[in-house]
Design an enzyme around this catalytic site. Structure first.
Site, PDB file in Angstrom:
ATOM      1  N   ARG A  23      -9.049   0.981   9.043  1.00 51.69           N
ATOM      2  CA  ARG A  23      -8.601  -0.320   9.180  1.00 51.69           C
ATOM      3  C   ARG A  23      -9.614  -0.965  10.263  1.00 51.69           C
ATOM      4  O   ARG A  23      -9.368  -2.417  10.502  1.00 51.69           O
ATOM      5  CB  ARG A  23      -7.368  -0.254  10.121  1.00 51.69           C
ATOM      6  CG  ARG A  23      -6.161  -0.505   9.285  1.00 51.69           C
ATOM      7  CD  ARG A  23      -5.023  -0.380  10.205  1.00 51.69           C
ATOM      8  NE  ARG A  23      -3.584  -0.979   9.755  1.00 51.69           N
ATOM      9  CZ  ARG A  23      -2.715  -0.503   9.240  1.00 51.69           C
ATOM     10  NH1 ARG A  23      -2.689   0.633   8.853  1.00 51.69           N
ATOM     11  NH2 ARG A  23      -1.841  -1.237   8.938  1.00 51.69           N
ATOM     12  N   ARG A  25       0.250  -9.008  13.375  1.00 52.13           N
ATOM     13  CA  ARG A  25      -0.426  -7.989  12.322  1.00 52.13           C
ATOM     14  C   ARG A  25      -1.465  -8.568  11.476  1.00 52.13           C
ATOM     15  O   ARG A  25      -2.472  -8.325  11.062  1.00 52.13           O
ATOM     16  CB  ARG A  25       0.439  -7.311  11.812  1.00 52.13           C
ATOM     17  CG  ARG A  25       1.195  -6.200  12.751  1.00 52.13           C
ATOM     18  CD  ARG A  25       2.604  -5.706  12.177  1.00 52.13           C
ATOM     19  NE  ARG A  25       2.450  -4.651  11.106  1.00 52.13           N
ATOM     20  CZ  ARG A  25       3.293  -4.414  10.193  1.00 52.13           C
ATOM     21  NH1 ARG A  25       4.611  -4.797  10.462  1.00 52.13           N
ATOM     22  NH2 ARG A  25       3.142  -3.540   9.156  1.00 52.13           N
ATOM     23  N   LYS A  81       0.816  -1.257   0.187  1.00 54.05           N
ATOM     24  CA  LYS A  81       0.097  -0.091  -0.222  1.00 54.05           C
ATOM     25  C   LYS A  81       0.924   1.084   0.065  1.00 54.05           C
ATOM     26  O   LYS A  81       0.551   2.025  -0.781  1.00 54.05           O
ATOM     27  CB  LYS A  81      -1.036   0.180   1.307  1.00 54.05           C
ATOM     28  CG  LYS A  81      -1.975  -0.998   1.173  1.00 54.05           C
ATOM     29  CD  LYS A  81      -2.838  -0.749   2.344  1.00 54.05           C
ATOM     30  CE  LYS A  81      -2.185  -0.748   3.746  1.00 54.05           C
ATOM     31  NZ  LYS A  81      -1.742  -2.017   4.220  1.00 54.05           N
ATOM     32  N   ARG A  96      11.568  -1.705  10.739  1.00 55.56           N
ATOM     33  CA  ARG A  96      10.717  -1.351  11.594  1.00 55.56           C
ATOM     34  C   ARG A  96      10.665  -2.501  12.890  1.00 55.56           C
ATOM     35  O   ARG A  96      10.689  -3.728  12.565  1.00 55.56           O
ATOM     36  CB  ARG A  96       9.271  -1.097  10.973  1.00 55.56           C
ATOM     37  CG  ARG A  96       9.144   0.288  10.279  1.00 55.56           C
ATOM     38  CD  ARG A  96       8.078   0.444   9.727  1.00 55.56           C
ATOM     39  NE  ARG A  96       6.845  -0.312  10.070  1.00 55.56           N
ATOM     40  CZ  ARG A  96       5.600  -0.207   9.428  1.00 55.56           C
ATOM     41  NH1 ARG A  96       5.665   0.564   8.455  1.00 55.56           N
ATOM     42  NH2 ARG A  96       4.427  -0.683   9.747  1.00 55.56           N
ATOM     43  N   ARG A 130      11.772  -5.573   4.302  1.00 51.47           N
ATOM     44  CA  ARG A 130      11.315  -4.177   4.178  1.00 51.47           C
ATOM     45  C   ARG A 130      12.344  -3.080   5.151  1.00 51.47           C
ATOM     46  O   ARG A 130      12.619  -3.692   6.213  1.00 51.47           O
ATOM     47  CB  ARG A 130       9.797  -4.059   4.593  1.00 51.47           C
ATOM     48  CG  ARG A 130       9.346  -2.848   4.358  1.00 51.47           C
ATOM     49  CD  ARG A 130       7.732  -2.840   4.304  1.00 51.47           C
ATOM     50  NE  ARG A 130       7.189  -2.842   5.621  1.00 51.47           N
ATOM     51  CZ  ARG A 130       5.943  -2.636   5.865  1.00 51.47           C
ATOM     52  NH1 ARG A 130       5.079  -2.424   4.714  1.00 51.47           N
ATOM     53  NH2 ARG A 130       5.394  -2.671   6.871  1.00 51.47           N
TER      54      ARG A 130
HETATM   55  P1  ADP Z   1       1.199  -1.646   7.557  1.00 55.87           P
HETATM   56  O1  ADP Z   1       0.339  -1.189   6.691  1.00 55.87           O
HETATM   57  O2  ADP Z   1       2.520  -1.996   7.006  1.00 55.87           O
HETATM   58  O3  ADP Z   1       0.896  -2.335   8.451  1.00 55.87           O
HETATM   59  P2  ADP Z   1       1.417   1.013   8.879  1.00 55.87           P
HETATM   60  O4  ADP Z   1       2.587   1.839   8.803  1.00 55.87           O
HETATM   61  O5  ADP Z   1       0.122   1.422   7.971  1.00 55.87           O
HETATM   62  O6  ADP Z   1       1.829  -0.533   8.414  1.00 55.87           O
HETATM   63  O7  ADP Z   1       0.931   0.886  10.233  1.00 55.87           O
HETATM   64  C1  ADP Z   1       1.566   0.336  11.460  1.00 55.87           C
HETATM   65  C2  ADP Z   1       0.866   0.504  12.643  1.00 55.87           C
HETATM   66  O8  ADP Z   1       0.266   1.702  12.859  1.00 55.87           O
HETATM   67  C3  ADP Z   1      -0.114  -0.725  12.833  1.00 55.87           C
HETATM   68  O9  ADP Z   1       0.225  -1.867  13.049  1.00 55.87           O
HETATM   69  C4  ADP Z   1      -0.985   0.172  13.815  1.00 55.87           C
HETATM   70  O10 ADP Z   1      -0.524  -0.107  15.097  1.00 55.87           O
HETATM   71  C5  ADP Z   1      -0.702   1.576  13.633  1.00 55.87           C
HETATM   72  N1  ADP Z   1      -1.806   2.109  12.787  1.00 55.87           N
HETATM   73  C6  ADP Z   1      -2.004   2.612  11.500  1.00 55.87           C
HETATM   74  N2  ADP Z   1      -2.785   3.149  10.948  1.00 55.87           N
HETATM   75  C7  ADP Z   1      -3.855   2.660  11.960  1.00 55.87           C
HETATM   76  C8  ADP Z   1      -5.285   2.734  11.731  1.00 55.87           C
HETATM   77  N3  ADP Z   1      -6.037   3.119  10.656  1.00 55.87           N
HETATM   78  N4  ADP Z   1      -5.866   2.128  12.906  1.00 55.87           N
HETATM   79  C9  ADP Z   1      -5.255   1.608  14.135  1.00 55.87           C
HETATM   80  N5  ADP Z   1      -4.036   1.679  13.967  1.00 55.87           N
HETATM   81  C10 ADP Z   1      -3.107   2.100  12.994  1.00 55.87           C
END
Ligand code: ADP
Ligand code: ZN
Length: 210
Positions: free
Chosen positions: A88, A167, A13, A156, A123
């Site tokens: 999400r 996750r 994404k 990360r 990554r």
């Molecule tokens: P990825 O898409 O690779 O999982 P992100 O950078 O989008 O990584 O998100 C990393 C973390 O940030 C998630 O695992 C969560 O803990 C938090 N996070 C990001 N966006 C949201 C969201 N919309 N709702 C809840 N937690 C979020």
């Protein structure tokens, strides 16, 4: 054009959002990047989010909904935006609807769990600007250095294998029901993640223009 990119963590994404953002000249809003920024600068919101994030759990809805409200109110979002990593959960999607934000399209990037686990280990992200790289699929020009800002590339904490599985579990339980939510609104396009970034981008652009 108001777009949402949906998909498992590691489905690409973030990478696709950056590319489409350039093509369509609209900003990408990544809740993950905003939270990591807050964490780095030690704000109260960052501190609240830290434990959830590092454990691979979702940050509470009210926190991320607050972030999105504030961000979408800014000028640069008025001609369109790409949401990467939001919504999400169903309550987050409902919050967008309640804000009166009209989403044009939701692109779901499908990648199998096995492939995700493999991808995540390679990554890397820029410590400074958040740009994403991959040791196999998206190498920087110089090892360990960001092409955009010369920042250092790091793994990360939540990309370590144990956390990746947590996750994925959260994704299937909390996020995947959004496919149905947006299918019912007739906004969902499903794109199969391809072996190369370019091929996936081509499919997404086709879906966006359809
Ligand atoms: P990825 O898409 O690779 O999982 P992100 O950078 O989008 O990584 O998100 C990393 C973390 O940030 C998630 O695992 C969560 O803990 C938090 N996070 C990001 N966006 C949201 C969201 N919309 N709702 C809840 N937690 C979020
Ligand atoms: Zn950078």
């Amino acid at each position: 054009m108001n777009l949402i990119l949906l998909g498992a963590p590691g489905a690409g994404k973030g990478t696709q959002a950056e590319i489409i953002s350039d093509r369509l000249q609209i900003p990408t809003i990544s809740t993950g990047n905003i939270i990591r920024e807050a964490l780095k600068s030690g704000t109260e919101m960052g501190l609240k989010a830290k434990a959830f994030m590092e454990a691979g759990q979702l940050v509470p809805d009210e926190v991320v909904i607050g972030i999105i409200k504030e961000r979408l109110a800014k000028d640069d979002c008025q001609k369109g935006f790409i949401l990467d990593g939001f919504p999400r959960t169903i309550p987050q999607a409902e919050a967008l609807d309640k804000m009166g934000i009209v989403i044009d399209k939701v692109i779901d990037i499908e990648v199998k769990d096995e492939a995700i686990v493999k991808r995540m280990s390679g990554r890397r992200v820029c410590e400074k600007c958040g740009a994403s790289y991959h040791m196999e699929y998206k190498k920087p020009a110089v090892d360990g250095v960001c092409d955009r800002c010369a920042g250092t590339l790091v793994q990360r904490k939540d990309d370590h294998p144990d956390t990746v599985n947590a996750r994925l579990e959260v994704y299937h339980k909390e996020t995947e029901p959004l496919k149905d939510y947006y299918a019912k609104q007739e906004k969902l396009s499903v794109v199969e993640g391809q072996a190369t970034i370019e091929d996936t981008t081509a499919l997404i652009l086709k879906a966006v223009e359809a």
